[in-house]
Design a protein around this motif. Structure first.
Motif, PDB file in Angstrom:
ATOM      1  N   ASN A 348      44.161  -2.183 -61.094  1.00 24.06           N
ATOM      2  CA  ASN A 348      43.908  -2.711 -59.746  1.00 24.06           C
ATOM      3  C   ASN A 348      43.187  -1.713 -58.854  1.00 24.06           C
ATOM      4  OD1 ASN A 348      46.347  -1.180 -59.650  1.00 24.06           O
ATOM      5  ND2 ASN A 348      46.963  -2.189 -57.741  1.00 24.06           N
ATOM      6  N   VAL A 349      43.413  -0.398 -59.070  1.00 24.45           N
ATOM      7  CA  VAL A 349      42.686   0.584 -58.248  1.00 24.45           C
ATOM      8  C   VAL A 349      41.204   0.599 -58.665  1.00 24.45           C
ATOM      9  CG1 VAL A 349      42.555   2.998 -57.537  1.00 24.45           C
ATOM     10  CG2 VAL A 349      44.797   1.941 -57.963  1.00 24.45           C
ATOM     11  N   THR A 352      39.736  -2.644 -57.258  1.00 24.38           N
ATOM     12  CA  THR A 352      39.659  -2.613 -55.790  1.00 24.38           C
ATOM     13  C   THR A 352      38.526  -1.685 -55.342  1.00 24.38           C
ATOM     14  OG1 THR A 352      42.025  -3.045 -55.616  1.00 24.38           O
ATOM     15  CG2 THR A 352      40.956  -2.095 -53.673  1.00 24.38           C
TER      16      THR A 352
HETATM   17  C1  LIG Z   1      47.849  -1.279 -57.312  1.00 25.93           C
HETATM   18  O1  LIG Z   1      49.057  -1.885 -57.731  1.00 25.93           O
HETATM   19  C2  LIG Z   1      50.210  -1.133 -57.363  1.00 25.93           C
HETATM   20  C3  LIG Z   1      51.421  -1.783 -58.011  1.00 25.93           C
HETATM   21  O2  LIG Z   1      51.433  -3.147 -57.788  1.00 25.93           O
HETATM   22  C4  LIG Z   1      50.312  -1.087 -55.847  1.00 25.93           C
HETATM   23  O3  LIG Z   1      51.424  -0.307 -55.455  1.00 25.93           O
HETATM   24  C5  LIG Z   1      49.056  -0.455 -55.293  1.00 25.93           C
HETATM   25  O4  LIG Z   1      49.073  -0.503 -53.881  1.00 25.93           O
HETATM   26  C6  LIG Z   1      47.824  -1.197 -55.785  1.00 25.93           C
HETATM   27  N1  LIG Z   1      46.626  -0.453 -55.364  1.00 25.93           N
HETATM   28  C7  LIG Z   1      45.560  -1.066 -54.873  1.00 25.93           C
HETATM   29  C8  LIG Z   1      44.436  -0.190 -54.430  1.00 25.93           C
HETATM   30  O5  LIG Z   1      45.465  -2.267 -54.818  1.00 25.93           O
END
Ligand SMILES: *[C@@H]1O[C@H](CO)[C@@H](O)[C@H](O)[C@H]1NC(C)=O
Ligand SMILES: *[C@@H]1O[C@H](CO)[C@@H](O)[C@H](O)[C@H]1NC(C)=O
Ligand SMILES: *[C@@H]1O[C@H](CO)[C@@H](O)[C@H](O)[C@H]1NC(C)=O
Ligand SMILES: *[C@@H]1O[C@H](CO)[C@@H](O)[C@H](O)[C@H]1NC(C)=O
Ligand SMILES: *[C@@H]1O[C@H](CO)[C@@H](O)[C@H](O)[C@H]1NC(C)=O
Ligand SMILES: *[C@@H]1O[C@H](CO)[C@@H](O)[C@H](O)[C@H]1NC(C)=O
Length: 601
Positions: A348-349, A352
């Motif tokens: 997800n990072v 994103t």
């Molecule tokens: C990625 O996922 C984690 C766990 O769900 C979350 O804590 C984090 O904020 C997310 N990071 C982004 C940039 O979305």
């Protein structure tokens, strides 16, 4: 009795042999391991560890090379280019790997005698007279298809075929092994490989030329008329920023066999005299935000991590060259920590960071979806956990009844062509996906829920472990071909099941198939999936079908296949943002593709 005695004496004394006799009209010399003497020739070029000798004796072996490499560091200083010399030595067949073709050479030269000096050294000219390279076939051992199966049915070193230089490209270059030649009227077919070697085409017949000046691999045509320029004999370095289509000054050098290829070793570094500065144009295939013109992009973004230096270029390509497709199929998204084997699988990072960069480049606020793999199970760069993922513009499309499966849930097609999970992997525990990325299926609809379509995002097993197209194994080993065929069948089973529930279903399968449309895995896929190759449907010229460059060839590893219901109004384009630029300027080793479809019910 007397005659027999004379013959025996001559054999014992190793009578003079010509270079053509040493080379013979096959790949391997019948003199291998034997000492020869009285070998006479003109020194045509010198390298750091040996020199090249061209026969001065008349002979009738027009298929055998008249030149040969004389290997021996200490002998180099004893001769000058333009000397006619005689020498003795041992005939050897050399290769640095058992996967390569042998180079015939004379080693441990002794008794070097210079008969005369300052003789004129005239290179042969490729493209003149009989010196026209064949344009399609590589070897008589390929059964007519260098990409055919079974691979490695025989080996040149075992069969030692008679050379047919006018028919087979490898035989052509083998018949010139050790020869000094000029390549006139050159342009670059590729950017250099990691060693600075660049494939070129000169002023001789060629097939498969594309508009940029590259050669495109097509069914039955893998372009043996190209030759790679290796390291200069004078120790200088070839440029590393050469691009496809660059004009190159005429090169004179020696034809040799090294590292699995017939190469030309230039006397000095190649020079680019003219370079095409025209960039890839942004696509004209743009979504209008309605079901009648929905756009889809597909892009292998090469090991993308949150801190990849190429991330901003990828974002620019998606926003400004693909014009922000409504759905983007991505391959090679790495986990949040990239290639560190720390057990992290979430991306997800990474996604994103990418979607924010796309927005900064003027694109929409993309949403994304993927199903993280089980740590370390899907191949690719160790620790990176590459997977496929979708970006989608949630102001235009949405997942139908979103209900994601996990890394082991398998897709099932329910009555009415509904999916058990959405998105969902296809048969992820099938051995076809061992050490490989699992395909990600999704069911989509426009925001009013009226217009549905299905997608499958794939990244098949790579060609790693294959052998050189000019190597010993014939046909060459197409690494991973069996696994890709099994993968094609799994994906085809799914699309066929969707179409069995709804023959008008709109289905798009896209991604990096690591295979060409005319090779078995994708022929099987078209036969069993109920889908059509979008390059065919959209009428893309065969020479313009490429998303990748390997060896001499522009080639297509990335494809889209669509169901009948999408075919009628489909348009597509391969956007050459990476294949055309220099190695340092490329964001990925693949070009992206974009297409527009009518998905209205
Ligand atoms: C990625 O996922 C984690 C766990 O769900 C979350 O804590 C984090 O904020 C997310 N990071 C982004 C940039 O979305
Ligand atoms: C070839 O000549 C070398 C050097 O004179 C000698 O050592 C070697 O045994 C010879 N080899 C053969 C096969 O006669
Ligand atoms: C081709 O097959 C031969 C004979 O079995 C084997 O020795 C060789 O390693 C194979 N080559 C490749 C590139 O797999
Ligand atoms: C430069 O590239 C463009 C786009 O492929 C092509 O149309 C044009 O012919 C090329 N120009 C030259 C001089 O090769
Ligand atoms: C990116 O991050 C990874 C680990 O998070 C690190 O190993 C790598 O060196 C970083 N790369 C760059 C270019 O900063
Ligand atoms: C995935 O979900 C199924 C239930 O649908 C469960 O049985 C399985 O253990 C889950 N797999 C993983 C890797 O979480």
């Amino acid at each position: 009795m007397k005659v027999a005695w004379v013959v025996a004496t001559l054999v014992a004394q190793c009578t003079a042999v010509t270079i053509s006799e040493i080379n013979g009209n096959r790949y391997l010399s019948t003199y291998q391991g034997k000492n020869v003497s009285g070998v006479e020739g003109l020194v045509t070029a010198k390298g750091s560890a040996g020199f090249y000798l061209r026969s001065t004796s008349p002979d009738h072996h027009h298929k055998a090379s008249k030149s040969i490499y004389v290997y021996g560091k200490s002998a180099v200083a004893q001769v000058s280019v333009g000397d006619i010399v005689t020498l003795s030595g041992e005939v050897a067949e050399y290769r640095s790997s058992s996967a390569y073709v042998y180079l015939t050479e004379i080693t441990s030269p002794t008794g070097i005698e210079v008969a005369s000096s300052d003789n004129k050294v005239t290179p042969l000219v490729i493209g003149h007279g009989r010196l026209i390279p064949p344009t399609n076939q590589f070897s008589s051992l390929d059964g007519g298809n260098v990409l055919g199966v079974p691979n490695n049915a025989s080996q040149i070193s075992h069969r030692n075929p008679i050379l047919a230089p006018s028919k087979y490209g490898m035989d052509f270059w083998e018949s010139l092994s050790g020869e000094l030649v000029t390549l006139p009227g050159l342009h670059a077919l590729t950017k250099p490989n990691q060693y600075g070697d660049t494939w070129v085409l000169g002023d001789w017949p060629a097939t498969g030329q594309n508009q940029r000046g590259g050669l495109t691999m097509r069914s039955g045509d893998s372009n043996p008329e190209a030759i790679i320029i290796g390291s200069p004999l004078d120790g200088s370095k070839n440029p590393t920023d050469t691009k496809v289509g660059d004009i190159i000054a005429d090169i004179t050098g020696i034809v040799t066999q090294a590292y699995g290829y017939y190469a030309l070793l230039p006397l000095s570094a190649l020079t680019v005299t003219e370079s095409n500065t025209t960039d890839a144009s942004p696509t004209q295939l743009v979504s209008d935000g309605s079901c009648s013109a929905l756009s889809v992009g597909s892009y292998n973004v090469e090991n993308l991590t949150p801190n990849s230096t190429h991330l901003s270029k990828i974002a620019d390509h998606i926003a400004n060259y693909l014009k922000s497709p409504n759905v983007v199929f991505l391959q090679e998204i790495q986990d949040n920590t990239g290639a560190s084997g720390d057990g992290v699988v979430a991306s997800n990072v990474t996604l994103t960071t990418l979607t924010r960069a796309i927005k900064n480049q003027g694109g929409p606020s993309y949403s994304f979806i993927d199903i993280p793999p089980i740590d370390g199970q899907d191949g690719g760069e160790p620790g990176g956990n590459i997977r496929v993922a979708y970006l989608y513009d949630a102001s235009v499309v949405q997942l139908r009844n979103a209900h994601p499966g996990n890394s082991t849930d398998a897709a099932t097609v329910l009555p009415g062509a509904e999916l058990n999970y959405n998105p969902v992997l296809l048969d992820p525990t099938n051995t076809a996906w061992d050490s490989s990325r699992k395909p990600l299926a999704a069911a989509w609809e426009t925001l009013d829920g009226q217009n549905r379509f299905f997608t499958v995002n794939v990244h098949f097993s790579s060609k790693g472990g294959g052998s050189s197209i000019q190597g010993d194994a014939r046909p060459p080993v197409n690494g991973g071909i069996g696994q890709r065929e099994a993968q094609a069948r799994v994906v085809a089973d799914f699309t066929a099941a969707v179409l069995a529930e709804d023959e008008d279903a709109k289905v798009i399968v896209s991604g990096d198939f690591n295979e060409f449309a005319f090779v078995k895995p994708l022929k099987v896929f078209v036969a069993e999936s109920g889908l059509q190759d979008l390059d065919e449907v959209a009428g893309i010229a065969k020479t313009e079908r490429y998303t990748y460059i390997y060896d001499a060839n522009c080639q297509q590893l990335d494809h889209m296949f669509v169901s009948e219901a999408l075919a009628a109004e489909a348009q597509m384009e391969h956007v050459h943002v990476n294949t055309w630029v220099s190695y340092d300027d490329a964001a990925s080793d693949h070009d992206p593709t974009v297409a527009v479809f009518n998905v209205c019910a």
